[in-house]
Design an enzyme around this catalytic site. Structure first.
Site, PDB file in Angstrom:
ATOM      1  N   SER A  13     -19.239-100.446 -39.119  1.00 11.35           N
ATOM      2  CA  SER A  13     -18.817-101.641 -38.377  1.00 11.35           C
ATOM      3  C   SER A  13     -17.728-101.302 -37.354  1.00 11.35           C
ATOM      4  O   SER A  13     -17.683-101.885 -36.264  1.00 11.35           O
ATOM      5  CB  SER A  13     -18.353-102.748 -39.328  1.00 11.35           C
ATOM      6  N   ASN A  14     -16.866-100.349 -37.681  1.00 12.43           N
ATOM      7  CA  ASN A  14     -15.874 -99.926 -36.683  1.00 12.43           C
ATOM      8  C   ASN A  14     -16.530 -99.200 -35.522  1.00 12.43           C
ATOM      9  O   ASN A  14     -16.127 -99.368 -34.367  1.00 12.43           O
ATOM     10  CB  ASN A  14     -14.814 -99.032 -37.336  1.00 12.43           C
ATOM     11  N   ARG A  65     -17.398 -76.270 -47.148  1.00 15.51           N
ATOM     12  CA  ARG A  65     -17.043 -77.236 -46.108  1.00 15.51           C
ATOM     13  C   ARG A  65     -17.166 -76.628 -44.711  1.00 15.51           C
ATOM     14  O   ARG A  65     -17.540 -77.312 -43.756  1.00 15.51           O
ATOM     15  CB  ARG A  65     -15.613 -77.753 -46.325  1.00 15.51           C
ATOM     16  N   ARG A  91     -15.273 -87.647 -45.174  1.00 12.11           N
ATOM     17  CA  ARG A  91     -15.105 -86.241 -45.562  1.00 12.11           C
ATOM     18  C   ARG A  91     -13.766 -85.737 -45.033  1.00 12.11           C
ATOM     19  O   ARG A  91     -13.394 -86.060 -43.890  1.00 12.11           O
ATOM     20  CB  ARG A  91     -16.220 -85.355 -44.968  1.00 12.11           C
ATOM     21  N   ASN A 107      -8.425 -91.431 -35.799  1.00  8.60           N
ATOM     22  CA  ASN A 107      -8.937 -91.942 -37.071  1.00  8.60           C
ATOM     23  C   ASN A 107      -8.413 -93.350 -37.269  1.00  8.60           C
ATOM     24  O   ASN A 107      -7.321 -93.679 -36.809  1.00  8.60           O
ATOM     25  CB  ASN A 107      -8.449 -91.048 -38.224  1.00  8.60           C
ATOM     26  N   HIS A 109      -7.438 -95.859 -40.446  1.00  9.99           N
ATOM     27  CA  HIS A 109      -7.166 -95.808 -41.881  1.00  9.99           C
ATOM     28  C   HIS A 109      -6.763 -97.209 -42.342  1.00  9.99           C
ATOM     29  O   HIS A 109      -5.944 -97.858 -41.693  1.00  9.99           O
ATOM     30  CB  HIS A 109      -6.048 -94.803 -42.172  1.00  9.99           C
ATOM     31  N   THR A 141      -4.194 -84.889 -37.465  1.00  8.02           N
ATOM     32  CA  THR A 141      -3.590 -83.559 -37.568  1.00  8.02           C
ATOM     33  C   THR A 141      -4.068 -82.939 -38.880  1.00  8.02           C
ATOM     34  O   THR A 141      -4.834 -83.562 -39.624  1.00  8.02           O
ATOM     35  CB  THR A 141      -2.048 -83.643 -37.564  1.00  8.02           C
ATOM     36  N   GLU A 174      -9.288-104.295 -38.095  1.00  8.36           N
ATOM     37  CA  GLU A 174      -9.704-102.947 -37.673  1.00  8.36           C
ATOM     38  C   GLU A 174     -10.578-103.040 -36.430  1.00  8.36           C
ATOM     39  O   GLU A 174     -10.470-102.233 -35.500  1.00  8.36           O
ATOM     40  CB  GLU A 174     -10.473-102.242 -38.796  1.00  8.36           C
TER      41      GLU A 174
HETATM   42  C1  GAR Z   1     -13.028 -98.933 -42.875  1.00 10.79           C
HETATM   43  O1  GAR Z   1     -12.288 -99.879 -43.592  1.00 10.79           O
HETATM   44  C2  GAR Z   1     -12.159 -97.736 -42.552  1.00 10.79           C
HETATM   45  O2  GAR Z   1     -10.825 -98.062 -42.260  1.00 10.79           O
HETATM   46  C3  GAR Z   1     -12.237 -96.958 -43.832  1.00 10.79           C
HETATM   47  O3  GAR Z   1     -13.587 -97.070 -44.226  1.00 10.79           O
HETATM   48  C4  GAR Z   1     -14.124 -98.312 -43.758  1.00 10.79           C
HETATM   49  C5  GAR Z   1     -15.382 -98.020 -42.987  1.00 10.79           C
HETATM   50  O4  GAR Z   1     -16.058 -99.198 -42.618  1.00 10.79           O
HETATM   51  N1  GAR Z   1     -11.865 -95.609 -43.630  1.00 10.79           N
HETATM   52  C6  GAR Z   1     -11.285 -94.849 -44.564  1.00 10.79           C
HETATM   53  O5  GAR Z   1     -11.038 -95.244 -45.684  1.00 10.79           O
HETATM   54  C7  GAR Z   1     -10.983 -93.433 -44.127  1.00 10.79           C
HETATM   55  N2  GAR Z   1     -10.301 -92.734 -45.143  1.00 10.79           N
HETATM   56  P1  GAR Z   1     -17.163 -99.180 -41.468  1.00 10.79           P
HETATM   57  O6  GAR Z   1     -18.144 -98.072 -41.814  1.00 10.79           O
HETATM   58  O7  GAR Z   1     -17.803-100.524 -41.567  1.00 10.79           O
HETATM   59  O8  GAR Z   1     -16.472 -98.952 -40.169  1.00 10.79           O
END
Ligand code: GAR
Length: 196
Positions: A13-14, A65, A91, A107, A109, A141, A174
């Site tokens: 969704s982001n 990795r 990941r 990123n 978060h 980073t 977000e």
């Molecule tokens: C979002 O809430 C994002 O902030 C989080 O995963 C979700 C993804 O949603 N990210 C993390 O936790 C990164 N460590 P989306 O696939 O619908 O964008």
């Protein structure tokens, strides 16, 4: 125009919010959506929007990795992006991968960093009795969920909130924050954005 590649692991969704924002006078254009999970729902959404997609299943590479990232890098380099956006990419990247894109990888978060790097951010905010929660866009980073902050959005924690209800309220923000932070970043503006 800056070329933007987006890495996802799930529904994306982001990613959709970022893609939808990159039109008109926006300084960026999406050139690739890549996922470590071939079943990620976001891949179909990106393809439907006419964006090149790639899937590199991390499970194929076991604990290696570097080999996973090498395969991912193959697709990323082919798209020749200026900037990489991690959008729900789950990941942890090796220092070598981060170094390659340092200064051009963002990123999002789901916490008000420096609070709650890592997982289960919403439950941790609830357990701590925090009055507010939110999300952060930052430069990536070598340290997990660290790096210069480009923007934050805050939401109140409400009585009766669960991790799910709080996550849903944060996710709405977000979708506002990440496009605004990316636009700012691509315009060369490093002043952090603060959304109420
Ligand atoms: C979002 O809430 C994002 O902030 C989080 O995963 C979700 C993804 O949603 N990210 C993390 O936790 C990164 N460590 P989306 O696939 O619908 O964008």
């Amino acid at each position: 125009m800056k070329r933007v590649a987006i890495l996802i692991s799930g529904g994306g969704s982001n990613m959709v919010a970022l893609v939808n924002s990159m039109t008109g006078d926006h300084p960026g254009r999406p050139v690739l959506v890549a996922s470590n999970d071939p079943a990620a729902g976001g891949l179909a959404k990106a393809a439907a929007a006419g964006i090149a997609t790639a899937a590199v299943d991390h499970r194929t590479f076991g604990k290696d990795r570097a080999a996973f990232e090498g395969a991912l890098l193959h697709h990323i380099e082919a798209a020749n992006p200026d900037v990489l956006c991690l959008a729900g990419f789950m990941r942890v990247l090796t220092p070598a991968f981060v170094a390659r894109f340092e200064g051009r990888m963002l990123n999002i978060h789901p916490s008000l960093l420096p609070k709650y790097p890592g997982l289960h951010t919403h439950q941790r905010a609830l357990d701590a009795g925090d009055a507010e929660a939110g999300c952060t866009v930052h430069e990536v980073t070598a340290v997990l969920d660290d790096g210069p902050i480009l923007g934050q959005a805050r939401v109140p924690v409400l009585p009766g909130d669960t991790a799910d209800s709080l996550a849903a309220r944060v996710l709405v923000q977000e979708h506002r924050l990440y496009p605004a932070a990316l636009r700012n970043y691509l315009s060369g503006n490093r002043t952090p954005i603060a959304l109420p």
